[in-house]
Motif scaffolding. Structure first.
Motif, PDB file in Angstrom:
ATOM      1  N   PRO A 181       0.774  -1.227   0.117  1.00  0.00           N
ATOM      2  CA  PRO A 181       0.013   0.298  -0.143  1.00  0.00           C
ATOM      3  C   PRO A 181       1.110   1.411  -0.051  1.00  0.00           C
ATOM      4  CG  PRO A 181      -0.036  -0.934   2.262  1.00  0.00           C
ATOM      5  CD  PRO A 181       0.581  -1.999   1.293  1.00  0.00           C
ATOM      6  N   VAL A 213       0.423   4.349  -2.875  1.00  0.00           N
ATOM      7  CA  VAL A 213       0.147   5.987  -2.575  1.00  0.00           C
ATOM      8  C   VAL A 213       1.177   6.609  -2.988  1.00  0.00           C
ATOM      9  CG1 VAL A 213      -0.227   7.613  -0.568  1.00  0.00           C
ATOM     10  CG2 VAL A 213      -1.344   5.120  -0.655  1.00  0.00           C
ATOM     11  N   ASN A 249       2.272   6.879  -7.013  1.00  0.00           N
ATOM     12  CA  ASN A 249       1.155   7.212  -7.884  1.00  0.00           C
ATOM     13  C   ASN A 249       0.494   8.648  -7.700  1.00  0.00           C
ATOM     14  OD1 ASN A 249       1.141   4.629  -9.612  1.00  0.00           O
ATOM     15  ND2 ASN A 249       0.611   3.801  -7.580  1.00  0.00           N
ATOM     16  N   VAL A 250       0.789   9.111  -6.425  1.00  0.00           N
ATOM     17  CA  VAL A 250       0.480  10.533  -6.077  1.00  0.00           C
ATOM     18  C   VAL A 250       1.573  11.155  -5.349  1.00  0.00           C
ATOM     19  CG1 VAL A 250      -1.534  11.785  -5.203  1.00  0.00           C
ATOM     20  CG2 VAL A 250      -2.044   9.310  -5.385  1.00  0.00           C
ATOM     21  N   GLY A 265       1.767  12.327  -2.050  1.00  0.00           N
ATOM     22  CA  GLY A 265       2.223  10.931  -1.384  1.00  0.00           C
ATOM     23  C   GLY A 265       3.789  11.019  -0.795  1.00  0.00           C
TER      24      GLY A 265
END
Length: 289
Positions: free
Chosen positions: A220, A224, A227-228, A232
């Protein structure tokens, strides 16, 4: 010996009981100073990235220990220092790493024993040995990297480098903890760690459990952070810092158990030792042999 999950829960309880959770600032700073990882994420042209991260226990487990970052560009790129300024900053970084490691592990050790953490005092006591450890790791990992860069066929040497990375990480992961737990010299800590590693047993089981726990968190965390990245990266650096602190504290207590360190290991009934797996007798017993 307790499982990795029991050790992680116990580490958080100890940190809370001794008011040491602010030591998460060290993993936070280390992660924030890793410009290469941050640049790789910001420059990545991947629309979506998923991955896992795994490895042996580290003396400072920062956010990047839990995040798989996408490769930028093709092939293998060298991002080391190229100018006098770059070399100077690189040398300063090594010294800073020694200072942070000494204050971090030394302060945690003292605080968990019930003493004043005294980050500065720990730096003064251990930083030279941790600087030597950082330089040694650089020297061990640099040759495979240079061979990889110089080779025409990169794939076999990349595999060789990865194997060397994980083998050395496994063999030496206890060394920095032995320095603060037993006030061991660098050479003694390294040989002691290798001896524990070759004995296998609890040392191997802990390394496997640690790696699997990192894998579970990295799935996870990578989704996060990678990808952001605008949100992130700061979220990962801040949010994963206390997680890294818990992992490092668990390893510190585990190595204390493994080597019968006084004043820190898991409490057992009088006369029992959690584990006897040392290269030589513990330091407190050497005078009587």
């Amino acid at each position: 010996m307790p499982s990795i999950l029991v050790r992680l829960r116990g580490a958080w309880d100890r940190l809370s009981a001794h008011n040491l959770r602010y030591y998460a600032l060290v993993p936070l700073v280390v992660a924030a100073l890793n410009g290469t990882k941050i640049q790789n994420l910001l420059r990545s042209d991947h629309d979506f990235h998923a991955g896992i991260s795994f490895g042996a226990p580290l003396p400072v487990t920062d956010a990047w220990s839990f995040v798989s970052t996408p490769a930028v560009g093709g092939g293998v790129q060298f991002s080391g220092p190229r100018t006098r300024l770059g070399i100077g900053l690189f040398a300063f970084g090594l010294v800073l790493q020694g200072v942070l490691l000494a204050g971090y592990l030394g302060g945690l050790h003292r605080g968990l024993r019930g003493d004043q953490p005294r980050f500065g005092a720990a730096v003064g006591a251990y930083w030279q040995r941790f600087l030597g450890f950082a330089v040694l790791l650089l020297g061990l990992f640099l040759p495979p990297v240079l061979f990889t860069l110089a080779a025409r066929s990169l794939a076999p040497l990349v595999v060789l480098w990865l194997v060397a990375f994980f083998v050395l990480g496994y063999l030496l992961y206890a060394a920095p903890y032995l320095i603060v737990l037993h006030d061991a010299g660098l050479g003694e800590a390294l040989s002691w760690s290798v001896s524990l590693a070759t004995d296998g047993g609890a040392y191997l089981r802990y390394a496997v459990g640690y790696a699997l726990a990192v894998v579970a968190i990295s799935i996870p965390a990578t989704l996060v952070v990678a990808n952001v990245p605008i949100l992130g990266i700061p979220l990962g650096i801040v949010g994963l810092a206390p997680v890294g602190l818990v992992f490092d504290t668990a390893t510190l207590v585990f190595v204390a158990d493994l080597t019968d360190a006084e004043g820190l290991g898991t409490r057992l009934p009088r006369g029992r030792r959690p584990n006897r797996a040392a290269l030589s007798t513990p330091p407190d017993e050497r005078g009587s042999t």
